[in-house]
Design an enzyme around this catalytic site. Structure first.
Site, PDB file in Angstrom:
ATOM      1  N   ARG A  34       0.807  -1.216   0.000  1.00 30.18           N
ATOM      2  CA  ARG A  34       0.000   0.000   0.000  1.00 30.18           C
ATOM      3  C   ARG A  34       0.841   1.267   0.000  1.00 30.18           C
ATOM      4  O   ARG A  34       0.616   2.180  -0.790  1.00 30.18           O
ATOM      5  CB  ARG A  34      -0.879   0.072   1.261  1.00 30.18           C
ATOM      6  CG  ARG A  34      -2.200  -0.588   1.162  1.00 30.18           C
ATOM      7  CD  ARG A  34      -2.599  -1.067   2.533  1.00 30.18           C
ATOM      8  NE  ARG A  34      -1.687  -2.130   2.893  1.00 30.18           N
ATOM      9  CZ  ARG A  34      -1.849  -3.393   2.493  1.00 30.18           C
ATOM     10  NH1 ARG A  34      -2.890  -3.732   1.807  1.00 30.18           N
ATOM     11  NH2 ARG A  34      -0.956  -4.313   2.802  1.00 30.18           N
ATOM     12  N   THR A  35       1.781   1.334   0.934  1.00 29.77           N
ATOM     13  CA  THR A  35       2.496   2.596   1.109  1.00 29.77           C
ATOM     14  C   THR A  35       3.295   2.913  -0.154  1.00 29.77           C
ATOM     15  O   THR A  35       3.216   4.020  -0.694  1.00 29.77           O
ATOM     16  CB  THR A  35       3.402   2.524   2.358  1.00 29.77           C
ATOM     17  OG1 THR A  35       2.588   2.151   3.475  1.00 29.77           O
ATOM     18  CG2 THR A  35       4.059   3.859   2.636  1.00 29.77           C
ATOM     19  N   LYS A  63      26.161  -4.898  -0.600  1.00 34.44           N
ATOM     20  CA  LYS A  63      27.632  -4.833  -0.607  1.00 34.44           C
ATOM     21  C   LYS A  63      28.164  -4.174   0.652  1.00 34.44           C
ATOM     22  O   LYS A  63      29.360  -3.931   0.770  1.00 34.44           O
ATOM     23  CB  LYS A  63      28.109  -4.037  -1.825  1.00 34.44           C
ATOM     24  CG  LYS A  63      27.620  -4.576  -3.152  1.00 34.44           C
ATOM     25  CD  LYS A  63      28.148  -3.688  -4.280  1.00 34.44           C
ATOM     26  CE  LYS A  63      27.452  -3.995  -5.601  1.00 34.44           C
ATOM     27  NZ  LYS A  63      27.727  -2.957  -6.604  1.00 34.44           N
ATOM     28  N   ARG A  84      11.274   3.522   3.864  1.00 32.44           N
ATOM     29  CA  ARG A  84      10.849   2.592   4.919  1.00 32.44           C
ATOM     30  C   ARG A  84      12.063   1.751   5.288  1.00 32.44           C
ATOM     31  O   ARG A  84      12.773   1.259   4.403  1.00 32.44           O
ATOM     32  CB  ARG A  84       9.721   1.693   4.432  1.00 32.44           C
ATOM     33  CG  ARG A  84       9.424   0.557   5.398  1.00 32.44           C
ATOM     34  CD  ARG A  84       8.197  -0.204   5.031  1.00 32.44           C
ATOM     35  NE  ARG A  84       7.002   0.601   5.249  1.00 32.44           N
ATOM     36  CZ  ARG A  84       5.762   0.149   5.091  1.00 32.44           C
ATOM     37  NH1 ARG A  84       5.561  -1.106   4.728  1.00 32.44           N
ATOM     38  NH2 ARG A  84       4.728   0.921   5.316  1.00 32.44           N
ATOM     39  N   HIS A 112       4.758   5.755  11.786  1.00 33.65           N
ATOM     40  CA  HIS A 112       4.318   5.653  10.378  1.00 33.65           C
ATOM     41  C   HIS A 112       3.405   6.855  10.112  1.00 33.65           C
ATOM     42  O   HIS A 112       2.190   6.722   9.974  1.00 33.65           O
ATOM     43  CB  HIS A 112       3.581   4.333  10.172  1.00 33.65           C
ATOM     44  CG  HIS A 112       3.340   3.936   8.749  1.00 33.65           C
ATOM     45  ND1 HIS A 112       3.524   4.800   7.673  1.00 33.65           N
ATOM     46  CD2 HIS A 112       2.914   2.765   8.208  1.00 33.65           C
ATOM     47  CE1 HIS A 112       3.220   4.154   6.555  1.00 33.65           C
ATOM     48  NE2 HIS A 112       2.850   2.928   6.856  1.00 33.65           N
TER      49      HIS A 112
HETATM   50  C1  NCD Z   1       1.385  -1.134   8.175  1.00 35.55           C
HETATM   51  C2  NCD Z   1       2.861  -0.981   8.375  1.00 35.55           C
HETATM   52  O1  NCD Z   1       3.654  -1.219   7.472  1.00 35.55           O
HETATM   53  O2  NCD Z   1       3.215  -0.564   9.480  1.00 35.55           O
HETATM   54  N1  NCD Z   1       1.056  -1.310   6.829  1.00 35.55           N
HETATM   55  C3  NCD Z   1       0.779  -0.180   6.097  1.00 35.55           C
HETATM   56  O3  NCD Z   1       1.659   0.597   5.804  1.00 35.55           O
HETATM   57  N2  NCD Z   1      -0.494   0.051   5.784  1.00 35.55           N
HETATM   58  C4  NCD Z   1       0.725  -2.095   9.066  1.00 35.55           C
HETATM   59  C5  NCD Z   1       1.240  -3.497   9.184  1.00 35.55           C
HETATM   60  O4  NCD Z   1       2.196  -3.905   8.519  1.00 35.55           O
HETATM   61  O5  NCD Z   1       0.644  -4.245   9.970  1.00 35.55           O
END
Ligand code: NCD
Length: 285
Positions: A34-35, A63, A84, A112
């Site tokens: 999603r992100t 590396k 991320r 997040h």
């Molecule tokens: C979440 C995350 O990555 O923290 N997912 C997201 O970005 N919608 C939630 C999760 O992984 O449970």
């Protein structure tokens, strides 16, 4: 930001060329659907494009390149970065090495924040912020979306109920921050007794990958599930949210109810991230 996102959702064509020629660098050191896809869609819908690091195991990280070096290189390829990474604090640390804006798309069990923007957007579209009662259930210890959302809700007239096994309660630092912010909050080990007071129930996945010991995960796995019958006790207008992916916390029969907003919630990620990128990129236009 939420107003701007609503404006964009109403008339996306108005911004379709707004950031033509701009590039967003995407660095995902952890899995994401999603992100990453909604940031990509958002950037493209603003007329821009992305440059993607690709899978970690095919990058120079393999590396032995440091995160500081990676971002210092990649800032030369893009107008903003989104990252991320499995380490808490990594986004903040990486941002200190570079001059382009860096968006935190999840730093380990830390925060997040862009998920929180779309969560707030979804809450506003459904329950609204007046006299709001929110239940947040599941993995409150490792769930970074919970940490960001709980912080953000202290800016609103919201009562927060945290529902989890004792071993997965909010980390001390988050609890401390909420107290400092004067949050109205309570912690519970059962959903029963609190469910009927809620306007929003925010369900989360047990973050299996963050458990140091698989046995500890097994002890709590499968608890805190809801199905359509569970929700009989809830208000008719209860909004059920989940950042997704879900494993088994929400049974499929909830999807058919009026309560379910989690797919719409995920879709809201595009206009919300468009609003965020618009704000950030305007600065460098
Ligand atoms: C979440 C995350 O990555 O923290 N997912 C997201 O970005 N919608 C939630 C999760 O992984 O449970």
């Amino acid at each position: 930001m939420l107003d701007r996102a609503a404006e964009i959702a109403d008339d996306p064509d108005a911004v379709a060329d707004r950031h033509r020629g701009k590039l967003l660098g995407t660095l995902f050191f952890e899995p994401s659907t999603r992100t990453k896809m909604s940031f990509t869609a958002a950037m493209k819908r603003l007329g821009g494009d992305i440059v993607d690091m690709g899978p970690v195991d095919q990058s120079s990280v393999k590396k032995g390149e440091s995160l500081a070096d990676t971002v210092r290189v990649v800032e030369g390829y893009a107008d903003a970065l989104v990252m991320r990474h499995p380490l808490e604090g990594s986004a903040k640390m990486a941002s200190e090495f570079i001059d382009v804006p860096l968006i935190n798309a999840g730093d380990g069990a830390g925060q997040h924040p862009t998920q929180t923007l779309l969560d707030l957007y979804t809450i506003r579209e459904n329950a609204g912020f007046d006299d709001l009662t929110v239940g947040i259930m599941g993995d409150l210890k490792y769930g970074r979306t919970v940490h960001s959302l709980a912080h953000a809700l202290t800016n609103f007239d919201a009562q927060q109920h945290f529902i989890s096994p004792e071993s997965l309660q909010l980390p001390r630092g988050v609890r401390y921050d909420l107290h400092e912010a004067g949050a109205s909050m309570r912690e519970h080990t059962e959903l029963g007794g609190v469910l009927e007071t809620l306007d929003v129930l925010y369900v989360t996945r047990i973050q299996r990958e963050r458990f140091p010991d698989e046995n500890e995960y097994r002890e709590v796995a499968g608890q805190y599930q809801i199905d359509a019958d569970t929700l009989d006790a809830a208000k008719d207008e209860l909004t059920v949210m989940h950042p997704l992916p879900r494993v088994d916390e929400i049974a499929a029969d909830v999807d058919e109810t009026e309560h379910a907003q989690y797919f719409q919630q995920a879709h809201n990620g595009v206009p919300v991230r468009m609003a965020l990128l618009d704000l950030i990129l305007e600065g460098s236009a």
